[in-house]
Every structure is written in structure tokens, then in C-alpha cells.
Write an enzyme that holds these catalytic residues in place. Structure first.
Site, mmCIF file in Angstrom:
data_model
loop_
_atom_site.group_PDB
_atom_site.id
_atom_site.type_symbol
_atom_site.label_atom_id
_atom_site.label_comp_id
_atom_site.label_asym_id
_atom_site.label_seq_id
_atom_site.Cartn_x
_atom_site.Cartn_y
_atom_site.Cartn_z
ATOM 1 N N ASP A 71 42.729 37.836 34.866
ATOM 2 C CA ASP A 71 41.669 36.933 35.318
ATOM 3 C C ASP A 71 40.904 37.566 36.479
ATOM 4 O OD1 ASP A 71 44.073 36.540 36.854
ATOM 5 O OD2 ASP A 71 43.183 34.759 37.756
ATOM 6 N N GLU A 136 46.116 34.622 38.551
ATOM 7 C CA GLU A 136 46.477 35.153 39.874
ATOM 8 C C GLU A 136 45.470 34.695 40.906
ATOM 9 O OE1 GLU A 136 46.998 37.538 43.376
ATOM 10 O OE2 GLU A 136 45.193 37.471 42.168
HETATM 11 ZN ZN LIG Z 1 43.836 40.842 42.225
#
Ligand SMILES: [Zn+2]
Length: 379
Positions: A71, A136
Site C-alpha cells: 500500500d 502499513e
Molecule cells: Zn513504508
């Protein structure tokens, strides 16, 4: 482009996919497909909207893991970009795209490093895995932490881990992150007795008590830090008291504070000391703690030595080992007992408009990752 390296080619493929958290946009399927012929078994550990991929080759110990995320943060206003953020642009050896540095370039380097390493060493010692999440940059509650929980539940133990976060500062490999500080928050409420300011003998002023406690907390030396961490720091973030009237002693004070703490303390040792200082005041109080994360540190040892040697050899720089920067998924992996370091590209443009990475750095990064595996998984 005839001189496109395999690492750059894969990076281009990944950054063209608009995988803003928690989207993965097909990145992980691409990785699974690419590594299947090398014997990596794909296991999806999705949770809610988050895509998580556990790709493991082999069953033996030690288990060496590359960890990362597909992501990316949102690009922000598109007109601010020199070229569209998900249409990779190459210019004079620099790749511009959202995710180029944080951290699809690292993921491509993981893959090509594995390909070359396994080509040269088809039967390495131990096993290799990739732990890839699409959460994340977001809440980080259904990503790496979820995968780590699943692995622990079935006693699958990570021994060594490189997180591909962009750790480098001015040149590739100049900084390797070997840990991070813990963060502990508290809400404090000091209970006094409300009254008229003209009759203090019938009241108990919690602001006066708070002032003494605050001064003591501010003066306290919690520790001196150590070789890898600065001293533990204490900061008040919020204080509220008073009714708004000039003639009322308020009934209570509310305050919030935070510790950024090193490995010389634990959340329990800090909590105990704060309580001791409050108990000395002979006043009623309530105190609620919330731990954002404990500190972790990977001391010099097999992994740090291998990473340092690989950087010196391929990037020609001696890395500084530090514990600075923000949070990363390393905080979820380190508590399992794994040795964890973060090593990736230069972080100067991450999360910014016109995020970019030098394409030559991606190739060197791949060589470094390969050389780390050579040292840890052969012989
Ligand atoms: Zn990162």
C-alpha cells in the site's frame, strides 16, 4: 528501454498499480506468481479490507524474512505532481511515482535478490519468506500484526527479518534502523475539593498539587539512554482545570502525558515511578495508561553484521545504526524474538509530491539483499 534492469522492470509494474491503503491493486498476486516457480508457497492471510501475503520457501530454520507493504499513501492533489503519480516517469536515472521509495522499489529488490540468490544457491540453509501487507500506512491493525499473530499461533518462528522501509538518509545504505523507542501515554486526574477561593482551608486545590507533581515529573531523569537510544523523554501534552470563574477553586485537574522510552526502562518501571511520585503527595488521583508500543532493539549480531558487511561491499558506505524515525511494522515482528532491521532506499521524498528513487539504487539494494542471504543462508 533496453537497459531496464529486472529490479526496475518489476518496480515499474508495481508502481503503476494505484494501491492506496488498504488497496493492493493486484501487486501481491503479481509477487506470488513471480516467485511460485522458485518454490515459494503463497498463503493469503487477508483480514477485512486488507490483503496480506505470506510467501514461504522451505520449512527449515533459520527462517529469514523480507517484510514490506504494497500500500501507498494518497498522492494528494494530482496537479501538484510533475507527472501522474501512478504513471511512472523515468528521467535521467530517476524514477518518479507514488510508492517508488516507500516501498515498492524495495519489494522489487526483495524478489530479484531471491531470484539471483536461489539461482546460485538452489539449496540454501534454512528457509526464506516474504511477509507483505496492504495495511502499513493506514491503521495497521489487520496487516503485519495479524500475520504475525497467525504465525505465532502455529509456532512458525521468524528468526531474521529485513523490513524494506526507506531507512537511508543521504545515500543508499548510510542508515540502518535497528530498533525504535517505545511510546506510553497516560491520562491523569487529580481530585481536589472544590471551594471558594476566599476559604482555602475548606478546599483542596488540585492545581497546586498538580504544579508540584508536574515540576517533579519534569525534573526527573528517567534514564541516561544507551549506546543505541537517547534518554527516555517525558512530555505533558494536555492540561485542563478550572470552572472559568475567578472565585472558585476547581475540584480536579486533568492532564495527559507521553513517554518516549528506551530499553533502559519498561512501561511497567515508568508506571511504578510515576505512581510513587504521586503517592508522595497524599492526594487522590486516577491514572489510566495506554501503551502504543514497546521499544525494541536488535543488537549487533548475525543479522546486523551481515547487513553492514553487504552495504559496505555494494554501496561503499559504513552504515550508521540508529533507532530514529517513525513507526514501522518492525514493531510487530521484533517482539516475537526475531532479529529485525530496516534497510531501504533514501527517504527524502517519501509521502511527498513527486516521490522518487534513483534507479541505480534499486539495483544496489537488490545486491545488498542478495549478499545478506549469501552470508546468512549458505555454508
Ligand atoms: Zn513504508
Amino acid at each position: 528501454m533496453s537497459d531496464t534492469s529486472p529490479t526496475l522492470a518489476l518496480t515499474l509494474d508495481l508502481v503503476a498499480r494505484p494501491s492506496v491503503t488498504p488497496e493492493d491493486a493486484g501487486c501481491q498476486a503479481l509477487l506470488a506468481k513471480r516467485l511460485a516457480p522458485l518454490g515459494f508457497r503463497a498463503e493469503w492471510m487477508n483480514s477485512g479490507p486488507v490483503t496480506n501475503l505470506w510467501l514461504r520457501r522451505g520449512a527449515a530454520s533459520p527462517l529469514f524474512v523480507f517484510a514490506g507493504h504494497t500500500d501507498v499513501v494518497p498522492p494528494g492533489p494530482l496537479e501538484a505532481w510533475s507527472s501522474p503519480p501512478f504513471s511512472p516517469r523515468l528521467q535521467e536515472g530517476v524514477l518518479f511515482a507514488r510508492g517508488a521509495a516507500d516501498m515498492k522499489g524495495s519489494i522489487a529488490a526483495f524478489v530479484t535478490a531471491c531470484e539471483r540468490f536461489l539461482d546460485a544457491t538452489p539449496s540454501p540453509r534454512g528457509s526464506i519468506a516474504l511477509l507483505i501487507t496492504s495495511d502499513e500506512e493506514g491503521p495497521s491493525v489487520e496487516g503485519t500484526v495479524h500475520v504475525v499473530r497467525e504465525l505465532q499461533a502455529r509456532n512458525e518462528v521468524i528468526d531474521l527479518c529485513i523490513v524494506g522501509e526507506p531507512s537511508s538518509s543521504r545515500r543508499l545504505g548510510d542508515v540502518v534502523r535497528v530498533g525504535r523507542r517505545g511510546s506510553l501515554n497516560a491520562s491523569l486526574r487529580i481530585h481536589g475539593v472544590q471551594g471558594h477561593v476566599a476559604y482555602p482551608q475548606d478546599a483542596l486545590n488540585p492545581i497546586h498539587v498538580f504544579a508540584r507533581v508536574a515540576a517533579a515529573l519534569e525534573r526527573e531523569v528517567w534514564d541516561d539512554g544507551n549506546e543505541f537510544f537517547p534518554p527516555t523523554s517525558f512530555q505533558f501534552s494536555n492540561v485542563h482545570a478550572g470552572t472559568g470563574a475567578d472565585n472558585v477553586i476547581p475540584g480536579h485537574v486533568e492532564a495527559r502525558f507521553n513517554f518516549r522510552f528506551c530499553t533502559e526502562n519498561t512501561h511497567a518501571s515508568l508506571e511504578a515511578r510515576v505512581r510513587e511520585m504521586l503517592d508522595a503527595e497524599d492526594v487522590r488521583y486516577s491514572l489510566d495508561w495506554s501503551l502504543s508500543g514497546g521499544p525494541f532493539l536488535t543488537r549487533p549480531g548475525a543479522l546486523v553484521d551481515a547487513v553492514s558487511a553487504a552495504i559496505e561491499r555494494h554501496a561503499g558506505v559504513r552504515p550508521e545504526l540508529n533507532t530514529g524515525g517513525g513507526t514501522s511494522d518492525g514493531r510487530f515482528i521484533a517482539p516475537t524474538g526475531a532479529q529485525v532491521v530496516e534497510l531501504g532506499p533514501i527517504n527524502a521524498t517519501i509521502h511527498k509530491v513527486d516521490e522518487h528513487v534513483r534507479t541505480a539504487d534499486l539495483d544496489v539494494l537488490s545486491r545488498i539483499y542478495e549478499h545478506v542471504m549469501c552470508q546468512l543462508l549458505t555454508g
